[in-house]
Design a protein around this motif. Structure first.
Motif, mmCIF file in Angstrom:
data_model
loop_
_atom_site.group_PDB
_atom_site.id
_atom_site.type_symbol
_atom_site.label_atom_id
_atom_site.label_comp_id
_atom_site.label_asym_id
_atom_site.label_seq_id
_atom_site.Cartn_x
_atom_site.Cartn_y
_atom_site.Cartn_z
ATOM 1 N N ARG A 1 3.266 28.628 34.013
ATOM 2 C CA ARG A 1 2.641 27.433 33.441
ATOM 3 C C ARG A 1 2.060 26.554 34.534
ATOM 4 N NH1 ARG A 1 4.225 22.242 32.521
ATOM 5 N NH2 ARG A 1 6.423 22.601 33.011
ATOM 6 N N LEU A 2 2.824 26.355 35.607
ATOM 7 C CA LEU A 2 2.332 25.519 36.693
ATOM 8 C C LEU A 2 1.158 26.176 37.410
ATOM 9 C CD1 LEU A 2 5.745 24.347 38.223
ATOM 10 C CD2 LEU A 2 4.235 23.076 36.691
ATOM 11 N N PHE A 3 1.202 27.511 37.513
ATOM 12 C CA PHE A 3 0.129 28.230 38.207
ATOM 13 C C PHE A 3 -1.202 28.035 37.494
ATOM 14 C CE2 PHE A 3 -1.311 31.268 41.254
ATOM 15 C CZ PHE A 3 -2.308 31.995 40.631
ATOM 16 N N LYS A 4 -1.151 28.076 36.173
ATOM 17 C CA LYS A 4 -2.389 27.873 35.414
ATOM 18 C C LYS A 4 -2.870 26.434 35.523
ATOM 19 C CE LYS A 4 -1.332 31.493 32.042
ATOM 20 N NZ LYS A 4 -0.977 31.781 30.638
ATOM 21 N N GLY A 5 -1.944 25.527 35.837
ATOM 22 C CA GLY A 5 -2.325 24.132 36.011
ATOM 23 C C GLY A 5 -2.543 23.390 34.714
ATOM 24 N N ASN A 6 -2.651 24.140 33.611
ATOM 25 C CA ASN A 6 -2.814 23.535 32.297
ATOM 26 C C ASN A 6 -3.907 22.475 32.278
ATOM 27 O OD1 ASN A 6 -2.230 23.250 29.610
ATOM 28 N ND2 ASN A 6 -0.712 21.632 29.944
ATOM 29 N N PRO A 7 -5.119 22.829 32.802
ATOM 30 C CA PRO A 7 -6.180 21.810 32.813
ATOM 31 C C PRO A 7 -6.644 21.492 31.403
ATOM 32 C CG PRO A 7 -7.079 23.956 33.396
ATOM 33 C CD PRO A 7 -5.599 24.141 33.242
ATOM 34 N N GLN A 8 -6.893 20.229 31.129
ATOM 35 C CA GLN A 8 -7.391 19.805 29.823
ATOM 36 C C GLN A 8 -8.755 19.153 29.976
ATOM 37 O OE1 GLN A 8 -4.566 17.346 27.608
ATOM 38 N NE2 GLN A 8 -4.441 19.037 26.201
ATOM 39 N N THR A 9 -9.766 19.766 29.350
ATOM 40 C CA THR A 9 -11.097 19.176 29.325
ATOM 41 C C THR A 9 -11.138 18.097 28.253
ATOM 42 O OG1 THR A 9 -11.893 20.734 27.677
ATOM 43 C CG2 THR A 9 -12.054 21.403 29.995
ATOM 44 N N PRO A 10 -12.178 17.235 28.273
ATOM 45 C CA PRO A 10 -12.301 16.239 27.193
ATOM 46 C C PRO A 10 -12.333 16.881 25.811
ATOM 47 C CG PRO A 10 -13.747 15.672 29.020
ATOM 48 C CD PRO A 10 -13.171 17.017 29.348
ATOM 49 N N ASP A 11 -13.039 18.033 25.707
ATOM 50 C CA ASP A 11 -13.106 18.714 24.411
ATOM 51 C C ASP A 11 -11.732 19.189 23.962
ATOM 52 O OD1 ASP A 11 -16.376 20.318 24.724
ATOM 53 O OD2 ASP A 11 -15.788 18.278 24.168
ATOM 54 N N SER A 12 -10.926 19.737 24.882
ATOM 55 C CA SER A 12 -9.598 20.233 24.502
ATOM 56 C C SER A 12 -8.680 19.088 24.076
ATOM 57 C CB SER A 12 -8.970 21.030 25.650
ATOM 58 O OG SER A 12 -8.717 20.187 26.760
ATOM 59 N N ARG A 13 -8.832 17.931 24.740
ATOM 60 C CA ARG A 13 -8.029 16.778 24.331
ATOM 61 C C ARG A 13 -8.424 16.307 22.932
ATOM 62 N NH1 ARG A 13 -8.581 15.217 29.844
ATOM 63 N NH2 ARG A 13 -10.333 13.836 29.337
ATOM 64 N N LEU A 14 -9.741 16.335 22.665
ATOM 65 C CA LEU A 14 -10.211 15.929 21.337
ATOM 66 C C LEU A 14 -9.663 16.853 20.264
ATOM 67 C CD1 LEU A 14 -12.084 14.343 19.413
ATOM 68 C CD2 LEU A 14 -13.898 15.972 19.992
ATOM 69 N N VAL A 15 -9.748 18.160 20.505
ATOM 70 C CA VAL A 15 -9.249 19.122 19.525
ATOM 71 C C VAL A 15 -7.743 18.965 19.329
ATOM 72 C CG1 VAL A 15 -8.877 21.584 19.086
ATOM 73 C CG2 VAL A 15 -11.114 20.769 19.860
ATOM 74 N N GLN A 16 -7.028 18.691 20.428
ATOM 75 C CA GLN A 16 -5.585 18.474 20.304
ATOM 76 C C GLN A 16 -5.286 17.275 19.410
ATOM 77 O OE1 GLN A 16 -3.158 20.377 21.237
ATOM 78 N NE2 GLN A 16 -1.532 19.000 20.568
ATOM 79 N N GLU A 17 -6.064 16.198 19.558
ATOM 80 C CA GLU A 17 -5.873 15.014 18.721
ATOM 81 C C GLU A 17 -6.188 15.322 17.255
ATOM 82 O OE1 GLU A 17 -7.066 11.689 22.119
ATOM 83 O OE2 GLU A 17 -7.991 11.636 20.139
ATOM 84 N N ILE A 18 -7.246 16.136 17.034
ATOM 85 C CA ILE A 18 -7.576 16.516 15.652
ATOM 86 C C ILE A 18 -6.442 17.310 15.039
ATOM 87 C CG2 ILE A 18 -9.118 17.924 14.240
ATOM 88 C CD1 ILE A 18 -11.389 17.147 16.149
ATOM 89 N N ARG A 19 -5.882 18.240 15.803
ATOM 90 C CA ARG A 19 -4.764 19.047 15.280
ATOM 91 C C ARG A 19 -3.563 18.168 14.953
ATOM 92 N NH1 ARG A 19 -4.199 24.698 18.499
ATOM 93 N NH2 ARG A 19 -2.352 24.703 17.191
#
Length: 526
Positions: A409-427
């Motif tokens: 999980r740390l290796f991937k860094g879990n980057p969040q783009t603005p679009d991914s944050r928006l979709v997360q909020e919609i979900r």
């Protein structure tokens, strides 16, 4: 309230039935008896609150009945109705708490007034009895918390034994002459895979349930008392004041009871014999130390007695710890996930080969690992707990798997783009509001973007159409309601966002492959 009328004259019973306004006082049933013996049978079966009784009756007269009622049903209110003004008849009514004494022939106003007085008196007393009952229930609920606090303070050196001694003897059964004690500390963490999951991670509830099991085991001989410690991590503590020489036997019985109830055993640290009360704090510290220094690699025996340092097996000093940490640092900086995982595998192999691995030693190593990882990813939430298997025992394999998962999980860094944050909020919005009417336009307005962008971004980030996600979410919620409630289909449809039951059934069958009724029937059968 229920009422009993006792008189060998039918017209008197009928007069009482006729004149008294029963409905005004919610009288649920009116019983009759022709003598005291019949009255006792009615009382045993129905327990009426109010009794109207004559004094002169065959087989068992009113005086005997009043005495019997006073002895067996003291809360019952009695109204005596007699054709005699003889003191010998009045006296029992006074002695045994009659609310009134009426003379025949009956005066309707006096009868009604006496009945209403008895009704009010009984209701007031019943309200008081219920208040006391609620109060006692609250006190009983608080009693374990009280003893948790008092005994935690006692073993922590913050309370006076002499002030608690009498309550300990009277309420918990400690012998007045008890002069020795032993303390056991139970690890709740070791049962993580079963117990904490069963109680949704609630440590307080888990400790409460285990304390009940332990106290049941000790109830027969009142050998001690189990309570949740308020010191630090909230372990379960067992204070033994009797059968101290057989402490391991008692603790093994507790563990077996826990195993039978929950399918898992727990680790228990046990102090040696200490004087009571001056050795309480020392015994508590010894039990905790015995638990912390148990060998996590030991697969047999869950009771861990304290041993003085000279007698304890010394852990092999781990001179290679810094070397392993350097390997981890270099692997992390290399950005090579395979290399990082090889380091973890080597570390797990080292742990498995140790002759002694204490819990405190493992936690120290994990703290060093977390220091390295937090320097690598300071913005991340990072934690690592010892891993236990289905039996509640430490598992090197599970530990290795947990650390690998964290590193991936740390290796991937879990980057969040603005679009991914928006979709997360919609979900998250859909997860909380699925029961409401939900259209694409509504969501677009809610998040200030166009309908086309909502659909495109949701599909781009999740790989799933928004409408399909909402339908799947609603069907999953409906399945839970079908499994766990007896609600009608129309009610379930409404609760998950469908006004039309037939449409809901079509959507459910298309998604789940079976109709809601078929799904519920299948779940009930299985």
């Amino acid at each position: 309230m229920k009422v009993l009328i006792v008189d060998d004259e039918k017209h008197v019973r009928e007069a009482i039935r006729y004149f008294v306004p029963w409905d005004s006082y919610n009288i649920s049933a009116i019983y009759e008896a022709t003598n005291g013996q019949e009255a006792t049978l009615v009382m045993r079966e129905h327990q009426p609150a109010i009794v109207f009784t004559d004094m002169r009756m065959p087989l068992m007269d009113g005086a005997e009945l009043l005495e019997w009622l006073h002895r067996h049903y003291p809360n019952t209110k009695t109204i005596v109705i007699s054709g005699y003004q003889d003191f010998n008849y009045v006296k029992p009514a006074i002695v045994y708490g009659g609310t009134d004494y009426l003379l025949k022939p009956l005066n309707s106003k006096q009868l009604i007034a006496s009945a209403e007085h008895a009704f009010r008196l009984w209701m007031e007393e019943e309200a008081e009895r219920k208040r006391r009952q609620r109060q006692n229930m609250q006190l009983n609920a608080l009693r374990p918390l009280y003893w948790d606090k008092m005994l935690s303070d006692l073993v922590g050196g913050q309370a006076s034994f002499h002030e608690l001694k009498l309550p300990l003897c009277e309420e918990l059964g400690m012998p007045i002459g008890a002069h020795d004690c032993r303390i056991a500390v139970i690890s709740l963490q070791g049962a993580d895979c079963r117990l904490l999951q069963r109680f949704h991670g609630d440590v307080a509830l888990t400790a409460f349930v285990l304390a009940n099991v332990c106290n049941e085991v000790m109830a027969a001989d009142q050998s001690g008392y189990a309570f949740r410690s308020w010191q630090g991590g909230g372990e379960l503590v067992v204070l033994l004041w009797s059968a101290v020489m057989q402490a391991e036997t008692v603790l093994n019985r507790m563990n077996e009871a826990i195993r039978q109830a929950f399918g898992v055993q727990v680790d228990i640290g046990l102090s040696p014999l200490n004087p009571l009360p001056e050795g309480l704090q020392h015994a508590f510290e010894q039990a905790g130390q015995a638990l912390e220094e148990r060998n996590l690699l030991q697969r047999e025996g869950r009771i861990h007695p304290f041993r003085e340092r000279a007698d304890r097996s010394r852990p092999v000093e781990d001179y290679a710890l810094e070397e392993r940490l350097d390997k981890l640092r270099i692997a992390v900086l290399s950005g090579d996930l395979e290399r990082i995982e090889r380091v973890v595998e080597e570390w797990a192999g080292h742990l498995a080969g140790l002759p002694l691995l204490t819990e405190s030693g493992l936690l120290q190593q994990q703290a060093e690992i977390l220091t390295v990882l937090k320097r690598w990813r300071p913005e991340e939430e990072i934690s690592l707990e010892p891993c236990y298997d289905a039996e509640g025992l430490f598992s090197v394999e599970n530990w290795q798997g947990g650390l690998k998962s964290l590193l991936r999980r740390l290796f991937k860094g879990n980057p969040q783009t603005p679009d991914s944050r928006l979709v997360q909020e919609i979900r998250e919005y859909l997860n909380q509001n699925y029961a409401q009417e939900m259209t694409l336009q509504h969501i677009a307005e809610r998040f200030f973007i166009s309908r086309e962008n909502v659909s495109r971004k949701f599909k781009q980030i999740t790989g799933e159409n928004l409408s399909d996600y909402l339908t799947s979410l609603r069907v999953d919620k409906a399945k839970t309601l079908l499994q766990n409630t007896n609600l009608r289909l129309s009610q379930i449809a409404e609760l998950v966002g469908y006004e039309d039951e037939k449409y809901f059934s079509r959507v459910f069958k298309k998604t789940a492959g079976v109709s809601p009724r078929e799904y519920r029937k299948h779940e009930e059968e299985t």
